[in-house]
Write an enzyme that holds these catalytic residues in place. Structure first.
Site, PDB file in Angstrom:
ATOM      1  N   HIS A  61      -2.240  42.591  61.843  1.00 46.48           N
ATOM      2  CA  HIS A  61      -3.359  42.860  60.954  1.00 46.48           C
ATOM      3  C   HIS A  61      -3.455  41.826  59.843  1.00 46.48           C
ATOM      4  O   HIS A  61      -2.459  41.243  59.439  1.00 46.48           O
ATOM      5  CB  HIS A  61      -3.203  44.237  60.292  1.00 46.48           C
ATOM      6  CG  HIS A  61      -2.997  45.352  61.251  1.00 46.48           C
ATOM      7  ND1 HIS A  61      -2.102  46.366  61.011  1.00 46.48           N
ATOM      8  CD2 HIS A  61      -3.555  45.627  62.458  1.00 46.48           C
ATOM      9  CE1 HIS A  61      -2.130  47.228  62.012  1.00 46.48           C
ATOM     10  NE2 HIS A  61      -2.997  46.784  62.908  1.00 46.48           N
ATOM     11  N   LYS A  71       1.277  39.688  51.071  1.00 46.26           N
ATOM     12  CA  LYS A  71       2.098  40.904  51.130  1.00 46.26           C
ATOM     13  C   LYS A  71       3.557  40.556  50.891  1.00 46.26           C
ATOM     14  O   LYS A  71       4.051  39.553  51.383  1.00 46.26           O
ATOM     15  CB  LYS A  71       1.970  41.574  52.507  1.00 46.26           C
ATOM     16  CG  LYS A  71       0.582  42.054  52.841  1.00 46.26           C
ATOM     17  CD  LYS A  71       0.523  42.609  54.252  1.00 46.26           C
ATOM     18  CE  LYS A  71      -0.889  43.063  54.599  1.00 46.26           C
ATOM     19  NZ  LYS A  71      -0.976  43.487  55.996  1.00 46.26           N
ATOM     20  N   HIS A 118      -0.150  39.885  60.354  1.00 47.69           N
ATOM     21  CA  HIS A 118       1.174  40.462  60.140  1.00 47.69           C
ATOM     22  C   HIS A 118       1.348  41.712  60.992  1.00 47.69           C
ATOM     23  O   HIS A 118       0.421  42.500  61.147  1.00 47.69           O
ATOM     24  CB  HIS A 118       1.333  40.822  58.659  1.00 47.69           C
ATOM     25  CG  HIS A 118       2.599  41.552  58.370  1.00 47.69           C
ATOM     26  ND1 HIS A 118       2.642  42.924  58.283  1.00 47.69           N
ATOM     27  CD2 HIS A 118       3.855  41.105  58.179  1.00 47.69           C
ATOM     28  CE1 HIS A 118       3.890  43.284  58.027  1.00 47.69           C
ATOM     29  NE2 HIS A 118       4.644  42.207  57.968  1.00 47.69           N
ATOM     30  N   TYR A 130       5.562  47.807  51.345  1.00 49.80           N
ATOM     31  CA  TYR A 130       4.985  46.505  51.028  1.00 49.80           C
ATOM     32  C   TYR A 130       4.023  46.580  49.860  1.00 49.80           C
ATOM     33  O   TYR A 130       3.389  47.594  49.608  1.00 49.80           O
ATOM     34  CB  TYR A 130       4.319  45.864  52.246  1.00 49.80           C
ATOM     35  CG  TYR A 130       3.194  46.623  52.894  1.00 49.80           C
ATOM     36  CD1 TYR A 130       1.873  46.196  52.763  1.00 49.80           C
ATOM     37  CD2 TYR A 130       3.436  47.747  53.683  1.00 49.80           C
ATOM     38  CE1 TYR A 130       0.830  46.867  53.385  1.00 49.80           C
ATOM     39  CE2 TYR A 130       2.402  48.416  54.307  1.00 49.80           C
ATOM     40  CZ  TYR A 130       1.103  47.977  54.147  1.00 49.80           C
ATOM     41  OH  TYR A 130       0.072  48.644  54.762  1.00 49.80           O
ATOM     42  N   ASP A 166      -4.744  49.218  67.648  1.00 44.64           N
ATOM     43  CA  ASP A 166      -3.969  48.021  67.940  1.00 44.64           C
ATOM     44  C   ASP A 166      -4.019  47.636  69.420  1.00 44.64           C
ATOM     45  O   ASP A 166      -3.906  46.456  69.752  1.00 44.64           O
ATOM     46  CB  ASP A 166      -2.516  48.196  67.498  1.00 44.64           C
ATOM     47  CG  ASP A 166      -2.366  48.163  65.987  1.00 44.64           C
ATOM     48  OD1 ASP A 166      -3.349  47.854  65.278  1.00 44.64           O
ATOM     49  OD2 ASP A 166      -1.254  48.465  65.505  1.00 44.64           O
TER      50      ASP A 166
END
Length: 184
Positions: A61, A71, A118, A130, A166
């Site tokens: 993503h 991030k 990521h 995160y 996904d």
């Protein structure tokens, strides 16, 4: 704090100084002045925490400008294989995949700059944490399919558990062809 260069500009692994004694341990997860001292200027505005069962693959993503996110990623429990792809236009490492083993017992972190896709695979049950430099913005979110044949990512998981979203993300080639991202 130790900062390890990865060979990809802006992508660094961070090892905090951990103080241990008979009671346990303590470390500063984030301290702005120390990050700035190591050349990390990002300002974080959102924090997220998730739990993933062993065998889960999440990603890949990212958010595009003007809501692109850097991030700072880590795990508080378990072990994950963190995977990033440099998708910054004009980057000499465009399309390069980087793997980082994040382990709760090591307290290591990875700083993922803006412009990187990521994701991660949970090698054990894991609590993932995160910090982000921009708020989540659904309309700016894009992704790359986890099993893109061009990228040939080794997630170190057989029969991964995936979200519906996904499973249907486009390949890197499809994103380039549709001009969602650009090499240059």
């Amino acid at each position: 704090m130790e900062v390890k260069q990865t060979g990809i500009e802006g992508l660094v692994e961070i090892f905090p100084s951990v103080l241990e004694d008979s009671r346990g341990w303590f470390y500063e997860f984030y301290r702005e002045d120390l990050f700035v001292k190591h050349g990390i200027q990002d300002k974080f505005v959102q924090e997220n925490k998730s739990f993933s069962k062993k065998g889960v693959v999440r990603g890949l993503h990212m958010q595009v400008a003007p809501h692109a996110q850097a991030k700072l990623v880590s795990v508080f429990q378990g072990t994950i294989l963190d995977v990033t792809i440099d998708l910054r236009a004009g980057s000499p490492t465009f399309g390069k995949v980087y793997y980082c083993l994040l382990e709760a017992r090591r307290n290591n972190m990875l700083l993922v700059p803006e412009g990187f896709a990521h994701g991660f695979s949970a090698l054990e049950d894991a609590v993932f944490f995160y910090k982000c430099t921009h708020h989540y913005h659904r309309e700016s979110e894009i992704g790359v399919r986890w099993n893109d044949p061009q990228l040939n990512i080794n997630w170190q998981i057989n029969d991964p558990i995936l979200s519906e979203k996904d499973q249907h993300l486009p390949t890197l080639e499809e994103l380039l062809r549709k001009s969602v991202i650009s090499r240059y």
